[in-house]
Design a protein around this motif. Structure first.
Motif, PDB file in Angstrom:
ATOM      1  N   UNK A 153       0.798  -1.223   0.000  1.00  0.00           N
ATOM      2  CA  UNK A 153       0.000   0.000   0.000  1.00  0.00           C
ATOM      3  C   UNK A 153       0.837   1.283   0.000  1.00  0.00           C
ATOM      4  N   UNK A 154       2.125   1.168   0.185  1.00  0.00           N
ATOM      5  CA  UNK A 154       2.966   2.360   0.264  1.00  0.00           C
ATOM      6  C   UNK A 154       4.302   2.070  -0.411  1.00  0.00           C
ATOM      7  N   UNK A 155       4.748   3.001  -1.224  1.00  0.00           N
ATOM      8  CA  UNK A 155       6.027   2.831  -1.911  1.00  0.00           C
ATOM      9  C   UNK A 155       7.130   3.505  -1.093  1.00  0.00           C
ATOM     10  N   UNK A 156       7.888   2.692  -0.400  1.00  0.00           N
ATOM     11  CA  UNK A 156       9.031   3.178   0.368  1.00  0.00           C
ATOM     12  C   UNK A 156      10.062   2.047   0.395  1.00  0.00           C
ATOM     13  N   UNK A 157      11.308   2.354   0.676  1.00  0.00           N
ATOM     14  CA  UNK A 157      12.305   1.271   0.746  1.00  0.00           C
ATOM     15  C   UNK A 157      11.915   0.183   1.749  1.00  0.00           C
ATOM     16  N   UNK A 158      11.389   0.569   2.896  1.00  0.00           N
ATOM     17  CA  UNK A 158      11.016  -0.406   3.917  1.00  0.00           C
ATOM     18  C   UNK A 158       9.856  -1.274   3.435  1.00  0.00           C
ATOM     19  N   UNK A 159       8.861  -0.655   2.828  1.00  0.00           N
ATOM     20  CA  UNK A 159       7.722  -1.431   2.332  1.00  0.00           C
ATOM     21  C   UNK A 159       8.118  -2.309   1.148  1.00  0.00           C
ATOM     22  N   UNK A 160       8.996  -1.813   0.297  1.00  0.00           N
ATOM     23  CA  UNK A 160       9.464  -2.637  -0.820  1.00  0.00           C
ATOM     24  C   UNK A 160      10.189  -3.874  -0.296  1.00  0.00           C
TER      25      UNK A 160
END
Length: 183
Positions: free
Chosen positions: A38-45
């Motif tokens: 739901x969110x594009x960030x390095x941690x979420x990826x």
């Protein structure tokens, strides 16, 4: 549960990274996957990759920096929360991860050593030596392993290998002096 050490009920936003990790601990990988997507960030990826590994089917290739920044944290998290099957799956993925970051085995060894899985840590340090022998930090970690096992001659060899690669590495110089007292 290790995730939250306080006595109070944890407070975090719904659909947050914390929520995703709590879902992993509850074996709810579907919710964790949805949150990470739901969110594009390095941690979420990275979280998407982690969930795929935990599902036993890696489709997304992790980046060098994702492995450097998150693998150790998440491996330690799974170990401390006694998620044995997930830990085994993450360790098994290391043979794929090594293609994208040559320090993966060292990272894993460092976590295993700090969590007191000494013999398994040594296996990963040895695997790391076969990939990146000229890594001063790896030889330093091996020296610590050998000191822990009271194998001072091996510790001296490892710290000397470290200092050969990085002669001014102050922690290694200091450790070498300590090892010398035991020989």
């Amino acid at each position: 549960m290790y995730f939250f050490e306080g006595k109070e009920e944890p407070k975090f936003r719904a659909k947050s990274v914390e929520h995703a990790y709590l879902a992993i601990l509850s074996d709810d990988l579907i919710t964790a996957k949805k949150i990470f997507e739901s969110n594009d960030s390095p941690r979420n990826n990275w979280g998407q990759t982690l969930v795929q590994v935990l599902n036993g089917r890696l489709l997304r290739v992790p980046t060098y920096f994702e492995l450097r920044n998150f693998l150790e944290i998440d491996l330690d998290y799974l170990i401390k929360n006694e998620k044995v099957e997930y830990t085994q799956l993450l360790l098994g993925a290391s043979d794929i991860f090594i293609r994208y970051n040559q320090e993966v085995y060292k990272y894993i060894g460092r976590v295993l050593f700090s969590d007191r899985y000494f013999n398994l840590a040594k296996e990963y340090f040895d695997k790391s030596k076969s990939v990146m022998y000229n890594d001063a930090e790896l030889h330093f970690l091996l020296a610590e392993f050998y000191i822990n096992n009271r194998e001072y001659n091996n510790a001296l060899q490892s710290i000397d290998a470290c200092l050969k690669i990085f002669p001014s590495y102050f922690p290694a110089i200091k450790l070498r002096n300590q090892i010398s007292k035991f020989i």
